[in-house]
Design an enzyme around this catalytic site. Sequence first.
Site, short mmCIF file in Angstrom:
data_model
loop_
_atom_site.label_atom_id
_atom_site.label_comp_id
_atom_site.label_asym_id
_atom_site.label_seq_id
_atom_site.Cartn_x
_atom_site.Cartn_y
_atom_site.Cartn_z
N HIS A 190 0.80 -1.23 0.00
CA HIS A 190 0.00 0.00 0.00
C HIS A 190 0.83 1.27 0.00
CE1 HIS A 190 0.74 -0.63 4.32
NE2 HIS A 190 0.70 0.68 4.41
C1 UD1 Z 1 -2.41 5.24 5.67
C2 UD1 Z 1 -1.14 5.83 6.27
C3 UD1 Z 1 0.02 4.85 6.13
C4 UD1 Z 1 -0.35 3.50 6.71
C5 UD1 Z 1 -1.65 3.01 6.08
C6 UD1 Z 1 -2.05 1.73 6.76
C7 UD1 Z 1 -0.82 8.26 6.19
C8 UD1 Z 1 -0.13 9.35 5.49
N1 UD1 Z 1 -0.75 7.06 5.60
O1 UD1 Z 1 -2.20 5.09 4.29
O2 UD1 Z 1 1.16 5.35 6.82
O3 UD1 Z 1 0.69 2.60 6.45
O4 UD1 Z 1 -2.68 3.98 6.29
O5 UD1 Z 1 -3.02 1.03 6.10
O6 UD1 Z 1 -1.40 8.46 7.21
N2 UD1 Z 1 -9.71 4.04 1.93
C9 UD1 Z 1 -10.89 3.36 1.88
N3 UD1 Z 1 -11.39 2.88 3.06
C10 UD1 Z 1 -10.77 3.03 4.26
C11 UD1 Z 1 -9.56 3.73 4.27
C12 UD1 Z 1 -9.03 4.23 3.11
O7 UD1 Z 1 -11.50 3.21 0.82
O8 UD1 Z 1 -11.28 2.56 5.28
C13 UD1 Z 1 -9.16 4.57 0.65
C14 UD1 Z 1 -9.64 5.98 0.38
O9 UD1 Z 1 -9.78 6.15 -0.98
C15 UD1 Z 1 -8.47 6.81 0.84
C16 UD1 Z 1 -7.29 5.91 0.46
O10 UD1 Z 1 -7.76 4.61 0.70
O11 UD1 Z 1 -8.42 8.07 0.24
C17 UD1 Z 1 -6.04 6.17 1.23
O12 UD1 Z 1 -6.29 6.20 2.63
P1 UD1 Z 1 -5.33 7.07 3.58
O13 UD1 Z 1 -5.68 6.87 4.99
O14 UD1 Z 1 -5.27 8.48 3.09
O15 UD1 Z 1 -3.89 6.47 3.26
P2 UD1 Z 1 -3.42 4.98 3.30
O16 UD1 Z 1 -2.84 4.65 1.98
O17 UD1 Z 1 -4.49 4.11 3.84
N1 UDP Z 2 -3.28 -6.29 8.83
C1 UDP Z 2 -4.52 -6.93 8.93
N2 UDP Z 2 -5.17 -7.31 7.79
C2 UDP Z 2 -4.64 -7.12 6.54
C3 UDP Z 2 -3.37 -6.47 6.45
C4 UDP Z 2 -2.74 -6.05 7.61
O1 UDP Z 2 -5.01 -7.17 10.04
O2 UDP Z 2 -5.26 -7.50 5.56
C5 UDP Z 2 -2.62 -5.83 10.08
C6 UDP Z 2 -1.24 -6.40 10.32
O3 UDP Z 2 -1.30 -7.64 11.00
C7 UDP Z 2 -0.61 -5.31 11.18
C8 UDP Z 2 -1.23 -4.04 10.64
O4 UDP Z 2 -2.42 -4.45 9.95
O5 UDP Z 2 -1.00 -5.49 12.54
C9 UDP Z 2 -0.31 -3.32 9.70
O6 UDP Z 2 -0.98 -2.27 9.12
P1 UDP Z 2 -0.66 -1.70 7.67
O7 UDP Z 2 0.15 -2.66 6.90
O8 UDP Z 2 -1.96 -1.25 7.10
O9 UDP Z 2 0.15 -0.37 8.00
P2 UDP Z 2 1.70 -0.06 8.31
O10 UDP Z 2 2.13 -0.95 9.42
O11 UDP Z 2 2.45 -0.23 7.03
O12 UDP Z 2 1.67 1.38 8.69
#
Ligand code: UD1
Ligand code: UDP
Length: 367
Positions: A208
């Site tokens: 991601h």
């Molecule tokens: C965010 C964090 C990243 C973290 C990741 C974990 C920041 C800058 N980034 O990235 O550090 O590793 O979460 O997963 O804070 N969306 C949905 N449903 C949801 C959430 C998100 O559809 O429940 C979609 C939306 O289109 C949204 C996009 O995902 O705009 C990105 O979500 P966002 O929280 O901005 O960034 P992540 O890529 O999830």
């Molecule tokens: N995780 C989860 N389901 C998934 C992918 C990740 O429960 O399908 C959990 C994983 O075990 C860990 C956390 O999400 O505890 C990590 O989050 P993510 O990879 O979204 O973010 P990051 O750690 O890169 O910020």
Amino acid sequence: MPVTRIVLVAGARPNFMKIAPLMRVLSADPAFEPILVHTGQHYDRNMSGQFFSDLRIPEPRYHLEAGGGSHAVQTAEIMKRIEPVLLKELPKAILVVGDVNSTVAGALVATKLGIEVIHAEAGLRSFDRMMPEEINRIVTDSISDLLLVTEESGRENLLREGVSENRIHVVGNLMIDSLRTHLDQALKSDPGQRLGVREKKFGLVTLHRPANVDDPKQLVEISSALEAISLDLDLYWPVHPRTRTRLIENGITLSERIHLIDPLGYLDFLWAQANAFVILTDSGGVQEESTVLRTPCLTLRDNTERPVTITSGSNRLAGTSKDSILAAWKELLAHPPAGTIPPLWDGKAGERCLEVLRKHFAAPLSD
Ligand code: UD1
Ligand code: UDP
């Protein structure tokens, strides 16, 4: 003794497994009143609500429903919505975890209101300022009063940046507290059939990071490496919503040995990590969890802010080109990394945090 009120902030998936042990220890201690705020950065059930039930986190007292948007829009929205909460509750401190936009937004608002900032998972550095998380880490740490650290590199980075030693506490890894609390339950639940995982030997994929998935050329490059690896074993890929959008936008389709599934709940994903032959990921937290589970992990990045997962654990940097990923895969097959568990990743980080907080609020630092 007066009760110390602390606002805890959670917003995105990786926050919930760090907040869960903190809520548990703080709620059990009559000296503290923890107030949980969910910013709503993540909002789908499989990115948020599921974790509250899996990790048994109490309902947040406030739900800000800030949602998505550009970095500026999302961060500003969280800041606007959390300020009235802090003004109403007047907590002694705000406790933020990790490196997401909710982390930095909460910390910025609190410090300007004169509320102490506590950062859990402080000091991690990838030294890559193109990562939005690296900016969030640097800004949050620079305005934090107490810095709770997961690994020695974090302490060293903070000292080098001039943070005074008495503010830094190596407490271990809160995410690993959650893993240790829930692993038995996850393994017993044996969800393989429900998830459609038929093979004993399989790989698990998560991706991601914007640098990997937002640039179509890069996403195709990584996908073609996964295609090649899937000739050796089936891959299961719970697709993050950001990545699903990019795969669809760019019309990327994958072979049938790469199984695209919805994001998994915490227990299902723990099971998958524990049973996988290999994990291919760009997640921060997954590098740590795979280290403790001793499942070989190839991190599809050129750097990591969690170096102990490589120096001590079973994680290896595989880069982001097809060639580098396949070279790392061949190396892993020839020499599977065994790894050891880093110090203090023992399931007691929450208790150590509580101890630090107790001492801190009994005798606050003056410098
Ligand atoms: C965010 C964090 C990243 C973290 C990741 C974990 C920041 C800058 N980034 O990235 O550090 O590793 O979460 O997963 O804070 N969306 C949905 N449903 C949801 C959430 C998100 O559809 O429940 C979609 C939306 O289109 C949204 C996009 O995902 O705009 C990105 O979500 P966002 O929280 O901005 O960034 P992540 O890529 O999830
Ligand atoms: N995780 C989860 N389901 C998934 C992918 C990740 O429960 O399908 C959990 C994983 O075990 C860990 C956390 O999400 O505890 C990590 O989050 P993510 O990879 O979204 O973010 P990051 O750690 O890169 O910020």
